[in-house]
Design a protein around this motif. Structure first.
Motif, mmCIF file in Angstrom:
data_model
loop_
_atom_site.group_PDB
_atom_site.id
_atom_site.type_symbol
_atom_site.label_atom_id
_atom_site.label_comp_id
_atom_site.label_asym_id
_atom_site.label_seq_id
_atom_site.Cartn_x
_atom_site.Cartn_y
_atom_site.Cartn_z
ATOM 1 N N ALA A 43 -31.119 -22.592 6.541
ATOM 2 C CA ALA A 43 -30.961 -23.935 6.343
ATOM 3 C C ALA A 43 -29.811 -23.927 5.365
ATOM 4 C CB ALA A 43 -32.200 -24.894 5.604
ATOM 5 N N ASP A 44 -28.994 -25.080 4.996
ATOM 6 C CA ASP A 44 -28.021 -25.142 3.863
ATOM 7 C C ASP A 44 -28.730 -25.412 2.497
ATOM 8 O OD1 ASP A 44 -28.599 -27.802 3.725
ATOM 9 O OD2 ASP A 44 -26.894 -28.162 5.315
ATOM 10 N N GLU A 45 -27.861 -25.376 1.578
ATOM 11 C CA GLU A 45 -28.631 -25.725 0.110
ATOM 12 C C GLU A 45 -29.075 -27.318 0.042
ATOM 13 O OE1 GLU A 45 -27.338 -22.989 -2.754
ATOM 14 O OE2 GLU A 45 -25.708 -22.539 -1.510
ATOM 15 N N LEU A 46 -28.641 -28.164 0.633
ATOM 16 C CA LEU A 46 -28.741 -29.559 0.588
ATOM 17 C C LEU A 46 -30.404 -29.765 0.846
ATOM 18 C CD1 LEU A 46 -25.760 -31.396 2.177
ATOM 19 C CD2 LEU A 46 -26.016 -30.536 -0.295
ATOM 20 N N GLY A 47 -31.185 -30.396 -0.289
ATOM 21 C CA GLY A 47 -32.470 -30.729 -0.152
ATOM 22 C C GLY A 47 -33.153 -29.659 -1.030
ATOM 23 N N SER A 48 -34.408 -29.653 -1.110
ATOM 24 C CA SER A 48 -35.393 -29.062 -1.926
ATOM 25 C C SER A 48 -35.814 -27.833 -1.239
ATOM 26 C CB SER A 48 -36.738 -29.669 -2.202
ATOM 27 O OG SER A 48 -37.593 -29.942 -0.944
ATOM 28 N N ASP A 49 -35.887 -26.842 -1.853
ATOM 29 C CA ASP A 49 -36.345 -25.702 -1.371
ATOM 30 C C ASP A 49 -37.492 -25.301 -0.612
ATOM 31 O OD1 ASP A 49 -34.426 -24.496 -3.060
ATOM 32 O OD2 ASP A 49 -35.649 -23.762 -4.725
ATOM 33 N N GLY A 50 -38.508 -26.264 -0.868
ATOM 34 C CA GLY A 50 -39.556 -26.262 -0.088
ATOM 35 C C GLY A 50 -39.080 -27.087 1.288
ATOM 36 N N TYR A 51 -38.463 -27.744 1.410
ATOM 37 C CA TYR A 51 -38.113 -28.757 2.672
ATOM 38 C C TYR A 51 -37.288 -27.763 3.435
ATOM 39 C CZ TYR A 51 -36.127 -31.971 5.904
ATOM 40 O OH TYR A 51 -35.645 -32.609 7.186
ATOM 41 N N ASN A 52 -36.352 -27.243 2.926
ATOM 42 C CA ASN A 52 -35.467 -25.967 3.567
ATOM 43 C C ASN A 52 -36.017 -25.005 4.033
ATOM 44 O OD1 ASN A 52 -33.165 -27.719 3.183
ATOM 45 N ND2 ASN A 52 -32.448 -26.867 1.201
ATOM 46 N N GLN A 53 -37.335 -24.528 3.474
ATOM 47 C CA GLN A 53 -37.847 -23.268 3.976
ATOM 48 C C GLN A 53 -38.705 -23.858 5.209
ATOM 49 O OE1 GLN A 53 -38.195 -20.150 3.113
ATOM 50 N NE2 GLN A 53 -39.567 -19.814 4.918
ATOM 51 N N LYS A 54 -39.103 -24.883 5.210
ATOM 52 C CA LYS A 54 -40.036 -25.516 6.555
ATOM 53 C C LYS A 54 -38.949 -25.694 7.602
ATOM 54 C CE LYS A 54 -42.910 -29.132 8.057
ATOM 55 N NZ LYS A 54 -43.675 -30.459 7.582
ATOM 56 N N LEU A 55 -37.770 -26.252 7.141
ATOM 57 C CA LEU A 55 -36.724 -26.556 8.089
ATOM 58 C C LEU A 55 -36.140 -25.184 8.891
ATOM 59 C CD1 LEU A 55 -34.743 -28.680 9.715
ATOM 60 C CD2 LEU A 55 -33.349 -28.547 7.829
ATOM 61 N N SER A 56 -36.168 -24.180 8.056
ATOM 62 C CA SER A 56 -35.668 -22.773 8.681
ATOM 63 C C SER A 56 -36.759 -22.165 9.532
ATOM 64 C CB SER A 56 -35.272 -21.997 7.332
ATOM 65 O OG SER A 56 -36.510 -21.614 6.913
ATOM 66 N N GLU A 57 -38.003 -22.626 9.145
ATOM 67 C CA GLU A 57 -39.056 -22.109 9.982
ATOM 68 C C GLU A 57 -39.001 -22.772 11.488
ATOM 69 O OE1 GLU A 57 -42.595 -22.567 7.767
ATOM 70 O OE2 GLU A 57 -41.944 -21.148 6.313
ATOM 71 N N GLN A 58 -38.654 -24.256 11.428
ATOM 72 C CA GLN A 58 -38.911 -25.051 12.524
ATOM 73 C C GLN A 58 -37.483 -24.547 13.438
ATOM 74 O OE1 GLN A 58 -38.484 -28.892 10.720
ATOM 75 N NE2 GLN A 58 -40.799 -29.119 10.625
ATOM 76 N N ARG A 59 -36.333 -24.004 12.704
ATOM 77 C CA ARG A 59 -35.338 -23.763 13.639
ATOM 78 C C ARG A 59 -35.534 -22.419 14.135
ATOM 79 N NH1 ARG A 59 -30.796 -25.611 9.268
ATOM 80 N NH2 ARG A 59 -30.500 -27.964 9.823
ATOM 81 N N ALA A 60 -36.070 -21.529 13.546
ATOM 82 C CA ALA A 60 -36.540 -20.381 14.237
ATOM 83 C C ALA A 60 -37.604 -20.420 15.280
ATOM 84 C CB ALA A 60 -36.961 -19.195 12.971
ATOM 85 N N GLN A 61 -38.514 -21.261 15.268
ATOM 86 C CA GLN A 61 -39.491 -21.503 16.255
ATOM 87 C C GLN A 61 -38.819 -22.209 17.276
ATOM 88 O OE1 GLN A 61 -42.190 -23.893 14.055
ATOM 89 N NE2 GLN A 61 -42.906 -22.043 12.844
ATOM 90 N N ALA A 62 -37.771 -22.992 17.166
ATOM 91 C CA ALA A 62 -36.960 -23.618 18.230
ATOM 92 C C ALA A 62 -36.300 -22.769 18.950
ATOM 93 C CB ALA A 62 -35.977 -24.877 17.690
ATOM 94 N N ALA A 63 -35.515 -22.042 18.334
ATOM 95 C CA ALA A 63 -34.629 -20.861 19.073
ATOM 96 C C ALA A 63 -35.642 -19.959 19.808
ATOM 97 C CB ALA A 63 -33.938 -20.092 18.180
ATOM 98 N N ALA A 64 -36.640 -19.632 19.216
ATOM 99 C CA ALA A 64 -37.829 -18.572 20.049
ATOM 100 C C ALA A 64 -38.243 -19.507 21.266
ATOM 101 C CB ALA A 64 -38.671 -18.203 19.019
ATOM 102 N N LYS A 65 -38.755 -20.575 20.994
ATOM 103 C CA LYS A 65 -39.084 -21.296 22.241
ATOM 104 C C LYS A 65 -38.177 -21.586 23.324
ATOM 105 C CE LYS A 65 -41.035 -25.993 23.471
ATOM 106 N NZ LYS A 65 -41.331 -27.397 23.090
ATOM 107 N N LEU A 66 -37.076 -21.926 23.010
ATOM 108 C CA LEU A 66 -35.811 -21.779 24.090
ATOM 109 C C LEU A 66 -35.648 -20.616 24.654
ATOM 110 C CD1 LEU A 66 -33.738 -23.454 25.311
ATOM 111 C CD2 LEU A 66 -32.231 -22.937 23.576
ATOM 112 N N LEU A 67 -35.734 -19.529 24.036
ATOM 113 C CA LEU A 67 -35.764 -18.267 24.582
ATOM 114 C C LEU A 67 -37.054 -17.901 25.493
ATOM 115 C CD1 LEU A 67 -34.369 -15.969 21.697
ATOM 116 C CD2 LEU A 67 -33.126 -16.427 23.930
ATOM 117 N N ALA A 68 -38.000 -18.212 25.163
ATOM 118 C CA ALA A 68 -39.178 -18.230 26.067
ATOM 119 C C ALA A 68 -39.225 -19.089 27.141
ATOM 120 C CB ALA A 68 -40.475 -18.445 25.142
#
Length: 391
Positions: free
Chosen positions: A327-352
């Motif tokens: 994620a980029d640096e806008l927003g809180s660290d906690g929110y961006n950590q969760k968003l980065s996890e959601q993006r990784a899961q979305a990419a993995a789901k698309l590949l699956a």
């Protein structure tokens, strides 16, 4: 070979979004040259130098801070002697100088049309001493301003032929070049040198800064050539091209194939196989999936990357891959950590969903990417991504 060309077509399309690679070039070089010289004006009556005069020599060591700028510490020697219609004399000038160097060839994008020729500009200050056979007790110490240009011809990855022209101004030159009189009223001596020599690259890397082209820049150049070839192919399809155009297009494809091979060979640790080559390109960050601001939905522009990775994984059934979300640096660290996890899961789901076994995909949220300038909207777009590491 055709597969390699196809790969770089894809990489060319993605090059605008890829990260600039760490520069790996040799910064040091040894340089030497020998040639002709010509001192001007500062002579007593009855004396003049040969045109051109022999000899001028130089030896230096150069350090390039980047592909564009550097510094050079040099030593030089000039011998001045009489012309046929002059009284006899011989004078010697010694100097040490420090100069700045500008790689004009890179600044002027020479790489878009040649890999053999280059142009450097240099200029700086030095100190010197003149000794005169006709006045052996005089030791004329001078300050020196100098500037010049060097045309380069690449002979090998480590050796270049240098053809240099340099103008020097001796400041506070108290005697004429022949040593018999007080010299010019302004205490100046002007000297032109023309030398031919070699530049030898020092270091463990394959390329010197003079010739180094970052991988993403090389891909951009290939992308431009691909676009030109695409236009030619369309002309052929429209039946508006001649046999000469067809041959030119084929020659362009052949040249592009050679450039692709050269870029592959430029890698610091060349891959043993074609699959290893693809793996390195993925792990080096050339294949990414991008997301819009505050979104975990794969950007439509990233479909090409998904298709490339899907094909690679299908052809290499035993390979597993880490899917790394950022994620980029806008927003809180906690929110961006969760968003980065959601993006990784979305990419993995698309590949699956495209046919890759879920067990081969390890989705990991990496949080904020702090390597880009967060004040730049375009840089933040590059941070909102999923990258891959093939194991």
């Amino acid at each position: 070979m055709k597969k390699a060309i196809l790969l770089f077509v894809v990489l060319g399309l993605l090059s605008g979004l890829s990260y600039a690679q760490e520069a790996k070039f040799n910064k040091w070089s040894l340089e030497g040259g020998i040639g002709l010289t010509k001192p001007f004006e500062n002579f007593e009556q009855g004396f003049r130098s040969a045109t051109p005069d022999f000899l001028a020599t130089e030896l230096g060591v150069r350090y390039m801070i980047s592909e564009y700028f550097g510094l050079k510490l040099g030593l030089g020697y000039n011998q001045f002697s009489e012309a046929d219609n002059s009284q006899d004399f011989t004078s010697d000038q010694y100097r040490v100088d420090l100069q700045g160097v500008v790689n004009l060839g890179r600044l002027m994008k020479f790489e878009s049309w040649t890999k053999t020729f280059n142009l450097l500009a240099h200029g700086g200050v030095g100190v010197g001493k003149l000794e005169y056979d006709l006045n052996p007790n005089a030791k004329d110490k001078v300050g020196i301003l100098l500037a010049g240009a060097t045309a380069q011809v690449r002979l090998s990855p480590r050796v270049s032929l240098n053809i240099d022209g340099t103008a020097m101004s001796n400041i506070r030159q108290n005697l004429s070049f022949d040593g018999t009189g007080p010299g010019s009223e302004h205490n100046l001596g002007i000297v032109f040198n023309g030398t031919v020599g070699l530049s030898i690259s020092l270091g463990k890397n394959k390329s010197h800064a003079d010739w180094y082209l970052r991988e993403n820049e090389a891909i951009n150049q290939i992308d431009l050539k691909i676009a030109d070839l695409d236009k030619r192919v369309k002309d052929l399809e429209d039946n508006t091209a001649s046999k000469q155009d067809l041959k030119k297009t084929q020659d362009g494809v052949d040249d592009l194939s050679k450039e692709v091979d050269a870029l592959k060979d430029k890698l610091d640790t060349p891959p043993a196989t074609y699959e290893d080559f693809l793996k390195k390109m993925v792990n080096d960050g050339y294949i990414n999936i991008y997301f819009d601001f505050n979104s975990a939905k794969v950007n439509q522009s990233s479909v090409v990357s998904v298709g490339f990775l899907k094909t690679y994984l299908q052809k290499n059934a035993g390979v597993q891959v880490d899917v790394l979300g950022y994620a980029d640096e806008l927003g809180s660290d906690g929110y961006n950590q969760k968003l980065s996890e959601q993006r990784a899961q979305a990419a993995a789901k698309l590949l699956a969903e495209s046919g890759i076994e879920q067990s081969r995909l390890n989705a990991v949220g990496k949080g904020e990417d702090t390597s880009v300038d967060k004040s730049s909207a375009q840089a933040r777009q590059m941070a909102r991504r999923v990258s891959f590491v093939v194991k």
